[in-house]
Design an enzyme around this catalytic site. Structure first.
Site, short mmCIF file in Angstrom:
data_model
loop_
_atom_site.label_atom_id
_atom_site.label_comp_id
_atom_site.label_asym_id
_atom_site.label_seq_id
_atom_site.Cartn_x
_atom_site.Cartn_y
_atom_site.Cartn_z
N GLN A 1 -4.49 -5.24 6.97
CA GLN A 1 -5.51 -6.16 6.44
C GLN A 1 -5.49 -7.52 7.13
OE1 GLN A 1 -7.84 -5.18 4.45
NE2 GLN A 1 -6.96 -3.20 3.93
N CYS B 1 -4.74 2.36 -3.69
CA CYS B 1 -3.47 2.87 -3.11
C CYS B 1 -2.32 1.88 -3.33
CB CYS B 1 -3.60 3.18 -1.62
SG CYS B 1 -4.78 4.46 -1.26
N ASP C 1 3.15 -4.46 8.03
CA ASP C 1 1.92 -3.69 7.86
C ASP C 1 0.77 -4.68 8.01
OD1 ASP C 1 -0.37 -2.55 6.90
OD2 ASP C 1 0.52 -1.72 5.08
N LYS D 1 -10.28 -0.85 10.51
CA LYS D 1 -10.43 -2.02 9.63
C LYS D 1 -10.72 -3.28 10.44
CE LYS D 1 -7.19 -0.02 6.31
NZ LYS D 1 -7.96 0.35 5.13
N HIS E 1 0.87 -1.18 0.00
CA HIS E 1 0.00 0.00 0.00
C HIS E 1 0.91 1.23 0.00
CE1 HIS E 1 -2.78 2.95 1.81
NE2 HIS E 1 -3.77 2.14 1.51
#
Ligand SMILES: Cc1ncc(COP(=O)(O)O)c(C=O)c1O
Length: 411
Positions: free
Chosen positions: A208, A369, A205, A231, A130
């Site tokens: 998700q 993104c 990261d 999220k 991202h």
């Protein structure tokens, strides 16, 4: 220890009943919300926790001796402890509150840059990142004369592990646990182990991953782990940067201001202990309390059972969509969360997204993104449906039917 799962049997209707927004109509049609990778919907418990803070204990944290401030501080710190337990961090002070994954990754990049990057060093990311895990590293590389290196992506949307450009100049590995565009669950443990052997600092990261996988930072072995509250059924404007204590102690603060100091004179400032060294200014207290509640809400359920349900939705959607002539799914990794990105010959994703919206169906369209990833697959954008535990097979059927109808209109 995580609390015992209260509801081991997965009942999607019981879950749906807890999300007020799912009763909304969009263009007169029942809302079908398939944009969970952008932001998930919030259960009533989270909404209530956030508004209860404003209604009953609103005040600033760590500042006052008065009762409200004490209660607000306790509620915020209870959220920190909940998150520590959920991701299996060793200490609550290894959990830093931020504004989101973007805030966490900027903190990580700028602080690590200052701590260890110098001319000629390398930072390694992957081709599916991202922008939030590309741009901050580019900025610090430019500042310190370092270079950004990229793990290539295979046709199936996985890391090409045979071509990881580790070198003796690599100082940081910063990669996504799960791809927001492809849904790929990356073999992070394997790569972290390799990086560790080489003395490289590892940053994940987890934007998700947090709502779909059991995240155990000690088991993963990463140094830093970033995620967003919104999220994972929590409020927007909240996020976390987990960091291994010994590393956080060495990292310089990123932002200066109130709450992050020990003493200040015009000549010199000394910094507060962890985690406050990294939490300048008034935090999003209501949001943090909401995030703690979101995590406790998720812990009432069995995450693998939720993930299994989302995977069944993914399989069903993939099989049905592939019936459409000219439809191509981008990202066919073996290990995926419930994210499906596709393009259809002769149909622009933006037009499709608009027509689906008219049927009450919310999907994401565009580059998500991840512009370099779009370039890798030779597309300008995709249509992305991303599932959460409250979605149903009937909703998938509605999306497939609406897509077929839209394709007829657009071709
Ligand atoms: C993989 C990934 N990283 C980072 C981000 C940025 O998250 P936020 O906008 O919550 O800071 C996102 C958001 O979509 C994401 O999917």
């Amino acid at each position: 220890m995580k609390p015992e799962v209260l509801k081991p049997v997965f009942d999607v209707q019981e879950i749906r009943a807890q999300f007020p927004i799912l009763k909304e109509l969009v263009h007169g049609k029942p809302l079908v919300y398939f944009d969970n990778a952008a932001t998930s919907q919030k259960p009533r418990r989270v909404i209530k926790a956030e508004s209860a803070y404003y209604a009953t204990i609103n005040s600033n944290v760590h500042r006052g001796v008065h009762t409200l401030s004490t209660k607000a501080t306790e509620a915020q710190e209870a959220a920190r402890e909940t998150i520590r337990r959920h991701i299996n961090a060793r200490h609550a002070h290894e959990v830093i509150f931020t504004s989101g994954t973007t805030g966490s990754l900027n903190l990580a990049a700028f602080s690590l840059g200052q701590l260890l990057l110098k001319q000629g060093d390398e930072v390694l990311i992957s081709g599916m990142e991202h922008h939030a895990n590309i741009v901050p590293w580019q900025m610090v590389c430019e500042r310190h004369g370092a270079q950004l290196k990229v793990i290539p992506i295979t046709d199936s949307g996985e890391w090409d592990l045979a071509q990881v450009p580790f070198s003796d100049k690599t100082r940081v590995l910063a990669v996504s646990h799960v791809s927001n565009t492809l849904g790929t669950i990356n073999p992070v443990k394997e790569l972290i182990a390799e990086a560790k052997k080489r003395g490289i600092i590892t940053v994940l990261d987890g934007a998700q991953a947090i709502a779909h996988l059991d995240v155990d930072v000690q088991d993963l072995g990463c140094d830093l782990y970033a995620f967003s509250g919104h999220k994972a059924y929590g409020p927007t404007g909240t996020g976390v940067l987990y960091g291994r204590e010994e590393l956080l102690e060495r990292m310089p603060p990123w932002q200066g201001g109130g709450e992050m100091i020990d003493t200040v004179t015009f000549e010199k400032t000394t910094y507060a202990k962890l985690p406050f060294k990294f939490e300048a200014g008034t935090p999003h207290i209501a949001g943090i309390i909401g995030l703690g509640e979101a995590i406790r809400w998720m812990e009432d359920y069995d995450k693998p059972a939720m993930a299994k349900h989302e995977h069944e939705l993914l399989e069903h959607a993939s099989n049905q969509l592939l019936d459409i002539d000219g439809l191509r799914i981008i990202g066919s990794a073996k290990e995926k969360v419930g994210v499906i990105s596709f393009v259809i010959e002769g149909v622009h994703h933006y037009d499709l997204g608009t027509l689906l919206d008219q049927q009450g169906i919310a999907v994401r369209t565009g580059h998500h993104c991840t512009q370099p990833l779009m370039e890798r697959f030779g597309v300008t954008g995709t249509t992305r449906a991303s599932f959460a535990c409250f979605n149903t097979m009937e909703e998938v059927d509605a999306m497939v039917a609406a897509t077929k109808k839209a394709v007829k209109m657009l071709r």
